[in-house]
Structure formats: C-alpha cells, structure tokens
Design a protein around this motif. Structure first.
Motif, PDB file in Angstrom:
ATOM      1  N   UNK A  21      30.291  74.391  35.774  1.00  0.00           N
ATOM      2  CA  UNK A  21      31.536  74.252  36.549  1.00  0.00           C
ATOM      3  C   UNK A  21      31.933  75.609  37.125  1.00  0.00           C
ATOM      4  N   UNK A  22      31.837  76.645  36.305  1.00  0.00           N
ATOM      5  CA  UNK A  22      32.192  77.993  36.774  1.00  0.00           C
ATOM      6  C   UNK A  22      31.278  78.438  37.905  1.00  0.00           C
ATOM      7  N   UNK A  23      29.982  78.238  37.744  1.00  0.00           N
ATOM      8  CA  UNK A  23      29.032  78.662  38.777  1.00  0.00           C
ATOM      9  C   UNK A  23      29.211  77.892  40.082  1.00  0.00           C
ATOM     10  N   UNK A  24      29.394  76.586  39.991  1.00  0.00           N
ATOM     11  CA  UNK A  24      29.605  75.777  41.198  1.00  0.00           C
ATOM     12  C   UNK A  24      30.884  76.205  41.896  1.00  0.00           C
ATOM     13  N   UNK A  25      31.905  76.516  41.115  1.00  0.00           N
ATOM     14  CA  UNK A  25      33.170  76.949  41.694  1.00  0.00           C
ATOM     15  C   UNK A  25      32.987  78.230  42.505  1.00  0.00           C
ATOM     16  N   UNK A  26      32.247  79.178  41.970  1.00  0.00           N
ATOM     17  CA  UNK A  26      32.052  80.431  42.698  1.00  0.00           C
ATOM     18  C   UNK A  26      31.088  80.284  43.875  1.00  0.00           C
ATOM     19  N   UNK A  27      30.152  79.353  43.788  1.00  0.00           N
ATOM     20  CA  UNK A  27      29.228  79.146  44.901  1.00  0.00           C
ATOM     21  C   UNK A  27      29.891  78.394  46.051  1.00  0.00           C
ATOM     22  N   UNK A  28      30.930  77.617  45.773  1.00  0.00           N
ATOM     23  CA  UNK A  28      31.583  76.796  46.786  1.00  0.00           C
ATOM     24  C   UNK A  28      32.982  77.295  47.124  1.00  0.00           C
ATOM     25  N   UNK A  29      33.193  78.590  47.142  1.00  0.00           N
ATOM     26  CA  UNK A  29      34.522  79.126  47.386  1.00  0.00           C
ATOM     27  C   UNK A  29      35.048  78.835  48.780  1.00  0.00           C
ATOM     28  N   UNK A  30      34.161  78.518  49.717  1.00  0.00           N
ATOM     29  CA  UNK A  30      34.619  78.189  51.064  1.00  0.00           C
ATOM     30  C   UNK A  30      35.282  76.804  51.125  1.00  0.00           C
TER      31      UNK A  30
END
Length: 116
Positions: A21-30
């Motif tokens: 969840x943390x990684x996806x959140x940072x990868x999809x910041x746009x």
C-alpha cells in the motif's frame, strides 16, 4: 509450535500488504484520490484500530492546519507525513492482530479449558 508456523506466513502476508500500500501510494502520487485510497485500504488492513488511528491523525492534522499560515504544504513534508501515518497504522494493526488477538485467544481458550 503449530501457532508459530501458521502465524509467520500470515504476518509476512499482512506486512507485505501494508508495504505494498505504501509503495503504490508513492508510485501513484499524480493520482488525486490516492490519499483517500491509502486511508481506506490501511484502515481495512488494521481494522478496527486503523480507524481509530486515522481519526486521531485527522484530528491532529486539523489542529496543525488551523495553526498553519501556509496555504500549500511542502511536498516533502507531505511525503514524510504519509510515511508517519502509514507507520502508525501499521504498528497499531500489528499490535492488534499479532499481539492482542493471540493473547486474548489464549486467555479465552485457557479459561474454557478450566471450566471443563
């Protein structure tokens, strides 16, 4: 012994989901809705303690925002805040699922055996 064998894969899976969840959140910041998705998914993973942590963090953020003079926070500060929120929810969920629930289960089970 059996409980340790069963709980280790569950811990690994749960922690992997939280980290994902943390990684996806940072990868999809746009994506403008990623923060909402982050809060919902982490609240589900750490339910019910996750919801309590989210409410406390939201209250603290509202208090800080009311005292802030800046209209738009620094993106770096937002990233750090996201990691801190993730850590609080993850720790609360871990303690709930892998410390408190097994402890309550053992107490309940020993109590039911003593009655027999």
């Amino acid at each position: 012994m059996r409980e340790k064998i069963i709980s280790n894969p569950l811990k690994a899976l749960w922690l992997s989901c939280c980290l994902g969840v943390l990684l996806v959140t940072f990868m999809r910041q746009d994506d403008k809705d990623i923060g909402i998705i982050f809060v919902y998914v982490m609240s589900i993973l750490a339910f019910p303690s996750g919801i309590i942590v989210v409410m406390v963090v939201a209250w603290a953020a509202a208090m800080l925002a009311s005292n802030s003079v800046s209209s738009s926070p620094d993106p770096f500060i937002q990233e750090i805040a996201g990691i801190v929120i993730w850590a609080f929810i993850t720790v609360a969920g871990y303690i709930q699922w892998f410390v408190l629930v097994p402890w309550v289960w053992k107490k309940w089970k020993s109590r039911s055996l003593n009655r027999s």
